[in-house]
Design a protein around this motif. Structure first.
Motif: not given
Ligand code: MIC
Ligand code: SF4
Length: 640
Positions: A35, A37, A119-120, A361, A384, A533
């Protein structure tokens, strides 16, 4: 011996090692997703590897996080990702097409295949019977280049679902119940595999809600069987051809078994500020609500939003509530528009956002000071949402919608009429917002705006490292603490120097200054350091600030890998009481490092207190090589 679903898929993809829990295995990755970010960094790293075209079966780049364009930065990143994807054989999902995980489920996921995503919440794909794993951008870049992905062979936990959900109790309540039982670190080193009669009554998007939020357990991934329900979903998406049946063998064994009787479940909520602070909605009581936010990769499917529309139809959102809804995909939004449900939402007073991550986010819709916000999302870590004093409760779409009308947290079972949404037999399929890669990549010019700065690369490991303990933090520190994300910071995901001003600031505003003044040093962490994340920025920014090692009681899986990839040592206290002994600004020293790492016994000298602590690293031979080389990029380069 019979195999479970996880073992079957891993066996088919096994390139190195054996399926013995706790040992290292290397697997072939069929698909990747990124994605925006995390994508800019992943593609910069992919470019640095000098590979022309991806070697996966399918790789997709999504734009869904950095959607506010207050300046040129996000738009520039979109352009970079679009051009780099076009050049190197990657499908590009344009902004507006939806959240990566929702769109991937609809349009690309394939039962039995492996998916690695930067992405997690990539485990959402487990709802379709995929082994879908979240990782740092560099690991995804390596997989795009055809490289093996290494993990520790997880234990497999069987969650046996029996019975059927009662009205107004939903898939979200199932995963909240699992979180209540297992906590945010209960899934570390494990895959959560769902079986039992109860599975049959859950649609693919409902299963995906559960596997999505399995990320909050710290699990490697979560998975459902691929059965007739999966087949029907894929058929409705005009993709029946990719279906195959995958179920666990009769005599399959598991490392742990948990039983959940769906009939007994009640509407649940995760209270501020952790996804495992779960209680029954009726027990929490009717607290006043200021904001309700519906959407995110957890709960933004057609079924979810149709239920919300049915509840809101003909009603008005309570005067003290702001209700925002971000649909998961263009497909979902389109279908709601065509069948009139969108009009019901708008009429009731919902503020409709574009299909994307949005408030999840912190991209807008930060709640008021001290506000209570009910969200159908997956994370409620402090701050957050964009407002540190706000309290976020994670709930199901049903609980969110009913509460938006009443103005207080309300058990949805109090709603007078039952809502029921059938899975559509046919989804509205139109992939016009997905750009296939160029046939001749060499002709494509990659466009890089001025916000895209080079990423830091470490130097080979020295045998003696010393410095101060710059900060000491408690248990369960998230990557949102280490590298916060919000509307102001997300535009700088490709600008590490800028981000470094904000590293660990929620824990201590002085941290960046301390790190600079002392030329780097060490971070002291508690249990489950780095949960949340997959953002490798939480490792790259500390690297930029000169952090050489993190000394913690334990680490979250993805962050630990990201630290190793950056060449930062993730050291674990042998005796957790040593954590108590270290104070901020203590002078620490570790020598004879290479030998210590090989023997898995690193001695840290506290020069200030004249004491010594034993630390482990528990790393594999491959991880050791990466650390010695000074990070994964250096290790790849030296191999080449
Ligand atoms: C999140 O939910 O924290 C994110 C933004 O999707 C992150 C990825 C990121 O930090 O850009 C994630 O979960 O990996
Ligand atoms: Fe986007 Fe939120 Fe899902 Fe992360 S958790 S991918 S920010 S919707």
């Amino acid at each position: 011996m019979g195999l479970n679903i996880t073992q079957k898929i891993l066996k088919e993809h096994l390139l190195e090692g054996e399926l013995i829990p706790g040992t290292e295995i290397g697997i072939r990755i069929d698909q990747t997703l990124t994605q925006d970010s995390t994508g800019t960094m992943a593609y910069l790293q992919f470019e640095a590897m000098g590979i022309d075209r991806v070697k996966t079966k399918k790789s997709v780049a999504y734009i869904d996080h950095n959607m506010l364009q207050q300046g040129f930065e996000n738009a520039d990143d979109h352009k970079y990702i679009q051009t780099v994807a076009h050049k190197h054989g990657i499908y590009f999902s344009r902004p507006g097409n939806g959240i990566c995980h929702q769109v991937h489920l609809e349009r690309f996921g394939v039962p039995g295949e492996t998916l690695l995503g930067s992405d997690s919440h990539t485990p959402t794909g487990g709802g379709l019977g995929m082994i879908a794993i979240g990782a740092g951008g560099l690991d995804v870049a390596v997989a795009m280049g055809g490289g093996t992905y290494y993990i520790t062979m997880p234990k497999v936990v069987n969650v046996k679902l029996t019975g059927r959900l009662r009205p107004f109790v939903s898939a979200k309540d199932i995963i909240l119940e699992v979180l209540r039982r297992m906590t945010v670190k209960g899934g570390v080193g494990k895959v959560i595999e769902y079986t039992g009669d109860g599975v049959r009554s859950l649609s693919v998007p409902e299963r995906a809600t559960i596997t999505n939020m399995g990320a909050e357990l710290g699990a490697t991934t979560s998975i459902f069987p691929s059965d007739e329900v999966t087949k029907a979903f894929l058929k409705a998406q005009q993709r029946e051809a990719v279906w195959r049946s995958i179920t666990s063998d009769e005599n399959a064994t598991y490392d742990e078994v948990i039983e959940i009787c769906l009939d007994d479940l009640e509407p649940l909520a995760a209270m501020p500020h952790s996804p495992d602070q779960v209680k029954k909605v009726k027990e929490i009581g009717e607290i006043s609500v200021d904001q309700v936010a519906i959407g995110s990769c957890t709960n933004s499917s057609y079924q979810d939003l149709m239920k919300v529309a049915q509840i809101l139809k003909g009603k008005t959102v309570h005067p003290s509530v702001s209700l925002v809804i971000a649909p998961g995909s263009k497909q979902v939004l389109n279908m709601l528009a065509k069948n009139g449900a969108l009009a019901d939402l708008i009429n009731a007073g919902a503020r409709i956002l574009e299909a994307g991550c949005g408030p999840c986010i912190g991209m807008g819709q930060a709640p008021a000071s001290n506000a209570i916000s009910l969200r159908t999302f997956n994370r409620n870590f402090k701050g957050r949402c964009g407002t540190v004093s706000a309290g976020v409760y994670l709930v199901s779409p049903e609980t969110a919608a009913v509460s938006a009308i009443s103005g207080k947290l309300t058990d949805p079972r109090l709603h007078p009429v039952e809502v029921f949404v059938e899975m559509p037999e046919v989804f509205e399929v139109n992939d016009n917002m997905i750009i296939p890669p160029a046939k001749e990549g060499e002709k494509v010019e990659v466009i890089k705006g001025p916000n895209i700065k080079p990423f830091p690369i470490n130097t080979p490991l020295e045998d003696v490292i010393e410095g101060k303990a710059l900060i000491k933090v408690e248990d369960n520190i998230t990557t949102d603490h280490i590298m916060p994300s919000n509307a102001k910071l997300l535009p700088f995901r490709s600008n590490i120097p800028h981000l470094s001003e904000h590293c660990l600031v929620p824990c201590n505003p002085d941290f960046p200054k301390r790190a600079k003044e002392n030329n780097g040093g060490f971070i002291i962490g508690g249990e489950n350091y780095g949960q949340g994340s997959s953002r490798e920025h939480a490792a790259l920014v500390p690297l930029y600030l000169g952090i050489k090692a993190v000394l913690a009681k334990s680490f979250a899986r993805i962050h630990r890998s990201n630290l190793i990839n950056a060449g930062i040592l993730p050291l674990v206290f042998v005796d957790v009481e040593d954590y108590d002994d270290i104070d901020e600004f203590d002078e620490l020293q570790m020598g004879n490092l290479k030998e210590g790492l090989e023997k898995d016994c690193i001695v840290v000298k506290n020069v200030t207190k004249q004491k010594e602590y034993k630390m482990n690293i528990h790393c594999t031979d491959k991880e050791l090589k990466i650390l010695v080389a000074g990070g994964k990029i250096n290790a790849i380069r030296s191999k080449a």
